[in-house]
Design a protein around this motif. Structure first.
Motif, PDB file in Angstrom:
ATOM      1  N   ILE A  49      -8.420  44.247  46.870  1.00 24.79           N
ATOM      2  CA  ILE A  49      -8.633  45.415  47.848  1.00 24.79           C
ATOM      3  C   ILE A  49     -10.101  46.064  47.727  1.00 24.79           C
ATOM      4  N   CYS A  50     -10.741  45.980  48.912  1.00 23.00           N
ATOM      5  CA  CYS A  50     -11.929  46.735  49.011  1.00 23.00           C
ATOM      6  C   CYS A  50     -11.536  48.227  48.901  1.00 23.00           C
ATOM      7  N   ALA A  51     -12.333  48.815  47.528  1.00 16.45           N
ATOM      8  CA  ALA A  51     -11.926  50.346  47.291  1.00 16.45           C
ATOM      9  C   ALA A  51     -13.140  51.145  47.627  1.00 16.45           C
ATOM     10  N   HIS A  58     -14.024  49.099  56.359  1.00 16.31           N
ATOM     11  CA  HIS A  58     -13.783  48.132  55.359  1.00 16.31           C
ATOM     12  C   HIS A  58     -12.924  48.511  54.139  1.00 16.31           C
ATOM     13  N   VAL A  59     -12.908  49.862  53.777  1.00 18.33           N
ATOM     14  CA  VAL A  59     -12.067  50.268  52.754  1.00 18.33           C
ATOM     15  C   VAL A  59     -10.504  50.036  53.077  1.00 18.33           C
ATOM     16  N   PHE A  76     -16.720  47.415  43.332  1.00 21.78           N
ATOM     17  CA  PHE A  76     -16.150  48.108  44.740  1.00 21.78           C
ATOM     18  C   PHE A  76     -14.924  47.689  45.210  1.00 21.78           C
ATOM     19  N   CYS A  77     -14.117  46.861  44.221  1.00 18.94           N
ATOM     20  CA  CYS A  77     -12.847  46.210  44.530  1.00 18.94           C
ATOM     21  C   CYS A  77     -12.001  46.965  43.299  1.00 18.94           C
ATOM     22  N   LYS A  78     -10.602  46.714  43.910  1.00 20.88           N
ATOM     23  CA  LYS A  78      -9.430  46.786  42.978  1.00 20.88           C
ATOM     24  C   LYS A  78      -8.750  45.664  42.912  1.00 20.88           C
ATOM     25  N   LEU A  79      -7.924  45.662  42.017  1.00 20.72           N
ATOM     26  CA  LEU A  79      -6.677  44.682  42.012  1.00 20.72           C
ATOM     27  C   LEU A  79      -5.152  44.832  41.885  1.00 20.72           C
ATOM     28  N   SER A 111     -17.946  62.001  52.096  1.00 19.79           N
ATOM     29  CA  SER A 111     -19.296  62.219  52.875  1.00 19.79           C
ATOM     30  C   SER A 111     -20.019  61.180  53.295  1.00 19.79           C
ATOM     31  N   ASN A 112     -20.471  60.155  52.305  1.00 24.00           N
ATOM     32  CA  ASN A 112     -21.192  59.062  52.361  1.00 24.00           C
ATOM     33  C   ASN A 112     -20.465  57.706  51.938  1.00 24.00           C
ATOM     34  N   ILE A 113     -19.864  57.763  50.849  1.00 23.13           N
ATOM     35  CA  ILE A 113     -19.240  56.644  50.666  1.00 23.13           C
ATOM     36  C   ILE A 113     -17.826  56.684  50.863  1.00 23.13           C
ATOM     37  N   ASN A 114     -17.157  56.016  51.272  1.00 23.44           N
ATOM     38  CA  ASN A 114     -15.582  56.093  51.284  1.00 23.44           C
ATOM     39  C   ASN A 114     -14.978  55.446  50.345  1.00 23.44           C
ATOM     40  N   ASN A 115     -14.005  56.043  49.527  1.00 24.44           N
ATOM     41  CA  ASN A 115     -13.325  55.605  48.398  1.00 24.44           C
ATOM     42  C   ASN A 115     -11.863  55.543  48.072  1.00 24.44           C
ATOM     43  N   LEU A 116     -11.631  54.487  47.701  1.00 21.92           N
ATOM     44  CA  LEU A 116      -9.951  54.560  47.260  1.00 21.92           C
ATOM     45  C   LEU A 116     -10.012  54.854  45.619  1.00 21.92           C
ATOM     46  N   ARG A 117      -9.221  55.677  45.468  1.00 18.57           N
ATOM     47  CA  ARG A 117      -8.871  56.076  43.996  1.00 18.57           C
ATOM     48  C   ARG A 117      -7.695  55.344  43.454  1.00 18.57           C
TER      49      ARG A 117
END
Length: 176
Positions: A49-51, A58-59, A76-79, A111-117
């Motif tokens: 996954i693109c995190a 893209h996230v 920038f990826c998660k598994l 705000s700038n970077i979109n993240n999946l935690r």
């Protein structure tokens, strides 16, 4: 090792290697084996996954990894390594749905970077159908993918034929 990989290195997949729900192996990077634990080696049935990305679209994009590969994944990826009642192909298929995309869009906004935690992924509410229903879903998804591929190939063939007909029937300028 094959594919020009030097001994002592592992191929590294990044978010740009996930496109249209599948992995592509263009622009693969390399990392020293010493920097990769066994748990970071991609296995059959894992979902990459693109995190993190500056682009919210893209996230959350994801691809099922088949079969075992001599690859690892970037920062920038998660598994996801599925365990339990849900089949990996079913989970990957769910990650193609509008429901999943909408949930990820709501969770990942920054705000700038979109993240999946990790907690975002852990807290996903994925419907749990029976084994038979998951199998039916996977079969339907596979047939859909085959049909899409066949249509894409037919469009390419028609485009080529159209260009050929036009080229054969054009009269060069000044030769009328």
């Amino acid at each position: 090792m094959s594919d020009g990989l030097k001994e002592g290195f592992v191929k590294l997949l990044r978010a740009n290697n996930i496109a249209n729900n599948v992995l592509n192996f263009e622009d693969v990077q390399f990392v020293s084996e010493g920097r990769v634990s066994d748990d970071q080696i991609i296995r059959e049935g894992d979902i990459l996954i693109c995190a993190s990305s500056g682009s919210l679209e893209h996230v959350g994009k994801a691809a099922l990894c088949m079969p075992d590969m001599e690859y690892t994944f970037g920062a920038f990826c998660k598994l996801i390594r599925p365990i339990g009642k849900l089949y990996p192909e079913y989970i990957a298929g769910y990650m193609r749905t509008d429901e999943y995309r909408n949930t990820i869009s709501d969770l990942a906004q920054g705000s700038n970077i979109n993240n999946l935690r990790n907690e975002h992924i852990n807290d996903l509410m994925i419907p749990i159908p029976s084994d038979e229903q998951q199998g039916d879903f996977i079969d339907l998804q596979r047939q859909s993918d085959k049909s899409k591929f066949a249509l894409q190939e037919a469009i390419k063939d028609l485009d080529a034929l159209s260009k050929k007909i036009i080229a054969e029937n054009l009269i060069p300028a000044g030769k009328e």
